[in-house]
Design a protein around this motif. Structure first.
Motif, mmCIF file in Angstrom:
data_model
loop_
_atom_site.group_PDB
_atom_site.id
_atom_site.type_symbol
_atom_site.label_atom_id
_atom_site.label_comp_id
_atom_site.label_asym_id
_atom_site.label_seq_id
_atom_site.Cartn_x
_atom_site.Cartn_y
_atom_site.Cartn_z
ATOM 1 N N ASN A 90 0.767 -1.266 -0.021
ATOM 2 C CA ASN A 90 0.020 0.056 -0.125
ATOM 3 C C ASN A 90 0.946 1.351 0.096
ATOM 4 O O ASN A 90 1.628 1.274 0.987
ATOM 5 C CB ASN A 90 -0.818 0.032 1.076
ATOM 6 N N ALA A 91 1.049 1.749 -1.393
ATOM 7 C CA ALA A 91 2.155 2.887 -1.544
ATOM 8 C C ALA A 91 1.614 4.195 -0.857
ATOM 9 O O ALA A 91 1.927 5.277 -1.402
ATOM 10 C CB ALA A 91 2.305 2.873 -2.872
ATOM 11 N N THR A 92 1.089 4.194 0.512
ATOM 12 C CA THR A 92 0.910 5.515 1.164
ATOM 13 C C THR A 92 1.733 5.752 2.422
ATOM 14 O O THR A 92 1.351 6.296 3.429
ATOM 15 C CB THR A 92 -0.603 5.670 1.327
ATOM 16 N N PHE A 93 2.837 4.700 2.575
ATOM 17 C CA PHE A 93 3.458 4.596 3.858
ATOM 18 C C PHE A 93 5.076 4.913 3.567
ATOM 19 O O PHE A 93 5.853 4.115 3.912
ATOM 20 C CB PHE A 93 3.143 3.095 4.406
ATOM 21 N N PRO A 94 5.419 6.397 3.552
ATOM 22 C CA PRO A 94 6.766 6.740 3.442
ATOM 23 C C PRO A 94 7.466 6.609 4.612
ATOM 24 O O PRO A 94 6.915 6.722 5.762
ATOM 25 C CB PRO A 94 6.688 8.380 3.034
ATOM 26 N N PRO A 95 8.880 6.021 4.740
ATOM 27 C CA PRO A 95 9.703 5.837 3.503
ATOM 28 C C PRO A 95 9.636 4.638 3.286
ATOM 29 O O PRO A 95 10.404 4.149 2.358
ATOM 30 C CB PRO A 95 10.941 6.304 4.201
ATOM 31 N N PHE A 96 8.668 3.618 3.423
ATOM 32 C CA PHE A 96 8.813 2.183 3.046
ATOM 33 C C PHE A 96 8.089 2.153 1.748
ATOM 34 O O PHE A 96 8.793 1.202 1.101
ATOM 35 C CB PHE A 96 8.000 1.209 4.346
ATOM 36 N N GLU A 97 7.045 2.788 1.556
ATOM 37 C CA GLU A 97 6.691 2.510 -0.029
ATOM 38 C C GLU A 97 5.551 3.818 -0.265
ATOM 39 O O GLU A 97 4.741 4.093 0.735
ATOM 40 C CB GLU A 97 5.561 1.133 -0.207
ATOM 41 N N TYR A 98 5.857 4.335 -1.351
ATOM 42 C CA TYR A 98 5.186 5.538 -1.496
ATOM 43 C C TYR A 98 5.377 5.974 -3.149
ATOM 44 O O TYR A 98 6.013 5.282 -3.749
ATOM 45 C CB TYR A 98 5.631 6.915 -0.849
ATOM 46 N N LEU A 99 4.414 6.624 -3.668
ATOM 47 C CA LEU A 99 4.791 7.034 -5.097
ATOM 48 C C LEU A 99 5.640 8.254 -5.391
ATOM 49 O O LEU A 99 5.552 9.144 -4.607
ATOM 50 C CB LEU A 99 3.199 7.524 -5.590
ATOM 51 N N GLY A 100 6.689 7.718 -6.245
ATOM 52 C CA GLY A 100 7.816 8.714 -6.413
ATOM 53 C C GLY A 100 8.402 8.255 -7.974
ATOM 54 O O GLY A 100 7.619 8.053 -8.681
ATOM 55 N N GLY A 101 9.848 8.469 -7.669
ATOM 56 C CA GLY A 101 10.436 8.059 -9.207
ATOM 57 C C GLY A 101 10.406 9.339 -9.941
ATOM 58 O O GLY A 101 9.641 10.475 -9.629
ATOM 59 N N ARG A 102 10.690 9.264 -11.273
ATOM 60 C CA ARG A 102 10.950 10.524 -12.073
ATOM 61 C C ARG A 102 9.548 11.223 -12.216
ATOM 62 O O ARG A 102 9.352 12.183 -12.411
ATOM 63 C CB ARG A 102 11.655 10.002 -13.271
ATOM 64 N N ASP A 103 8.494 10.180 -12.566
ATOM 65 C CA ASP A 103 7.252 10.791 -12.927
ATOM 66 C C ASP A 103 6.379 10.834 -11.619
ATOM 67 O O ASP A 103 5.271 11.265 -12.067
ATOM 68 C CB ASP A 103 6.531 9.925 -14.251
ATOM 69 N N GLY A 104 6.705 10.550 -10.393
ATOM 70 C CA GLY A 104 5.904 10.567 -9.362
ATOM 71 C C GLY A 104 4.636 9.451 -9.400
ATOM 72 O O GLY A 104 3.943 9.481 -8.575
ATOM 73 N N SER B 231 5.622 5.767 -9.531
ATOM 74 C CA SER B 231 6.290 4.341 -9.701
ATOM 75 C C SER B 231 6.138 4.246 -7.843
ATOM 76 O O SER B 231 6.311 5.258 -7.240
ATOM 77 C CB SER B 231 7.746 4.353 -9.954
ATOM 78 N N VAL B 232 6.007 3.244 -7.549
ATOM 79 C CA VAL B 232 6.120 2.809 -6.312
ATOM 80 C C VAL B 232 7.607 2.571 -5.808
ATOM 81 O O VAL B 232 8.181 1.679 -6.258
ATOM 82 C CB VAL B 232 5.465 1.376 -5.946
ATOM 83 N N VAL B 233 8.092 3.307 -4.771
ATOM 84 C CA VAL B 233 9.317 3.418 -4.331
ATOM 85 C C VAL B 233 9.510 3.267 -2.701
ATOM 86 O O VAL B 233 8.531 3.260 -2.324
ATOM 87 C CB VAL B 233 10.347 4.655 -4.885
ATOM 88 N N GLY B 234 10.893 2.888 -2.242
ATOM 89 C CA GLY B 234 10.997 3.105 -0.888
ATOM 90 C C GLY B 234 11.711 1.808 -0.527
ATOM 91 O O GLY B 234 12.017 0.919 -1.129
ATOM 92 N N PHE B 235 11.896 1.918 0.905
ATOM 93 C CA PHE B 235 12.718 0.731 1.330
ATOM 94 C C PHE B 235 12.245 -0.592 1.133
ATOM 95 O O PHE B 235 12.954 -1.605 0.519
ATOM 96 C CB PHE B 235 12.860 0.969 3.331
ATOM 97 N N ASP B 236 10.652 -0.860 1.377
ATOM 98 C CA ASP B 236 10.051 -2.045 1.224
ATOM 99 C C ASP B 236 10.365 -2.791 -0.134
ATOM 100 O O ASP B 236 10.402 -3.653 -0.544
ATOM 101 C CB ASP B 236 8.794 -2.258 1.537
ATOM 102 N N VAL B 237 10.279 -1.541 -1.375
ATOM 103 C CA VAL B 237 10.582 -1.885 -2.554
ATOM 104 C C VAL B 237 11.914 -2.552 -3.112
ATOM 105 O O VAL B 237 12.002 -3.516 -3.540
ATOM 106 C CB VAL B 237 10.086 -0.761 -3.544
ATOM 107 N N ALA B 238 13.087 -1.881 -2.320
ATOM 108 C CA ALA B 238 14.222 -2.450 -2.427
ATOM 109 C C ALA B 238 14.478 -3.819 -1.910
ATOM 110 O O ALA B 238 15.249 -4.743 -2.539
ATOM 111 C CB ALA B 238 15.209 -1.633 -1.449
ATOM 112 N N ILE B 239 13.740 -4.104 -0.617
ATOM 113 C CA ILE B 239 13.746 -5.546 -0.294
ATOM 114 C C ILE B 239 13.118 -6.462 -1.190
ATOM 115 O O ILE B 239 13.551 -7.475 -1.491
ATOM 116 C CB ILE B 239 12.927 -5.634 1.253
ATOM 117 N N GLY B 240 11.845 -5.958 -1.844
ATOM 118 C CA GLY B 240 11.076 -6.837 -2.727
ATOM 119 C C GLY B 240 11.868 -7.189 -4.081
ATOM 120 O O GLY B 240 12.066 -8.395 -4.379
ATOM 121 N N GLU B 241 12.650 -6.093 -4.344
ATOM 122 C CA GLU B 241 13.465 -6.310 -5.554
ATOM 123 C C GLU B 241 14.600 -7.288 -5.342
ATOM 124 O O GLU B 241 14.829 -8.158 -6.227
ATOM 125 C CB GLU B 241 14.153 -4.940 -6.166
ATOM 126 N N ALA B 242 15.169 -7.061 -4.193
ATOM 127 C CA ALA B 242 16.136 -8.303 -3.896
ATOM 128 C C ALA B 242 15.424 -9.603 -3.779
ATOM 129 O O ALA B 242 16.163 -10.543 -4.053
ATOM 130 C CB ALA B 242 16.690 -7.843 -2.461
#
Ligand code: GLN
Length: 251
Positions: A29-43, A45-56
């Motif tokens: 649920n991308a409303t929980f910064p800095p773990f997951e929120y909408l960001g990136g170049r166009d604002g 994409s779902v980004v944040g700490f949890d996304v880095a863990i998910g990618e790994a």
């Protein structure tokens, strides 16, 4: 003609089947910064700490990561129905949730925090949770541990539960509620973007975030635990902390 039909069916079965296997679907649920929120170049994409863990996690299994952004209270049902492979969403490991899903080892220690309006001088008289619950209107996000803690503090008084903490913060700023019970890092993230809200210092128990999977997904869970262990061992985990959590307010 018959040959073409057979060829088409063959192609479909090959691509149809392999497509799903290339991806792991992470629910969040991308409303929980800095773990997951909408960001990136166009604002968007779902980004944040949890996304880095998910990618790994996906990478360690040789898969690509697909993210499904949904309501926080929809994550456990989505796991149970198999709509997503795992959920990473700053989700606290609780006995209640363990009845419906399995959790990885904890990957982050958290705690609740109380936020109020900076200009609300009536809080000068509020020093205990009893005062807070008796005198103030509390809000939290639906289906969260923050909501449970707020309900506990509020006793018989009602708590305003909304779909996202972004909405709860708006509710505080608009003076519809007096205080928010919310996880510490998102609290700091919201404070960094809103200079009219501050912390009301109070002590809360530690909570631990885990990656949730469908009950009985032992192989997946084992590799998730392995990935988390490796991230810590190689120092990647610390890098994610610095990049996504410590640097969030500076953005
Ligand atoms: N940690 C809290 C919970 O698990 C809040 C999570 C969230 O809002 N994303 O309920």
């Amino acid at each position: 003609m018959k040959k073409i039909v057979i060829l088409c069916m063959l192609m479909l079965s090959i691509f149809g089947c392999s497509k799903g296997d290339d991806y792991l679907i992470m629910g969040t649920n991308a409303t929980f910064p800095p773990f997951e929120y909408l960001g990136g170049r166009d604002g968007t994409s779902v980004v944040g700490f949890d996304v880095a863990i998910g990618e790994a996690i996906a990478k360690s299994l040789g898969k690509k990561l697909k993210i499904e952004d949904m309501d926080f209270d929809a994550l456990v049902p989505a796991l149970m129905s198999g709509k997503i492979d795992f959920a990473i969403s700053g989700m606290t490991i609780t006995d209640e949730r363990k009845k419906n899903v399995d959790f990885s080892e904890a990957y982050y220690e958290a705690a609740q925090m109380v936020l109020i309006r900076k200009d609300d001088l009536s809080f000068l008289n509020i020093t205990t949770k009893e005062d807070l619950g008796a005198q103030k209107k509390l809000g939290a996000q639906l289906g969260t541990t923050g909501s449970l803690v707020a309900t506990d503090i509020a006793g018989d008084n009602p708590v305003t539960d909304l779909k996202s903490y972004e909405l709860v913060v708006m509710e505080l700023k608009n003076k519809k509620i007096d205080a928010i019970v919310i996880d510490r890092e998102p609290a700091k993230a919201f404070m960094s973007k809103n200079d009219d809200i501050i912390e009301l210092p109070m002590d809360f128990d530690a909570e631990y975030y885990g990656v949730a999977v469908k009950k009985g997904s032992t192989d997946l869970l084992n590799s998730i635990n392995e990935t988390i262990k490796n991230l810590v061992k190689t120092g990647e985990y610390q890098k994610y902390i610095e990049q996504h959590i410590q640097n969030y307010s500076a953005q």
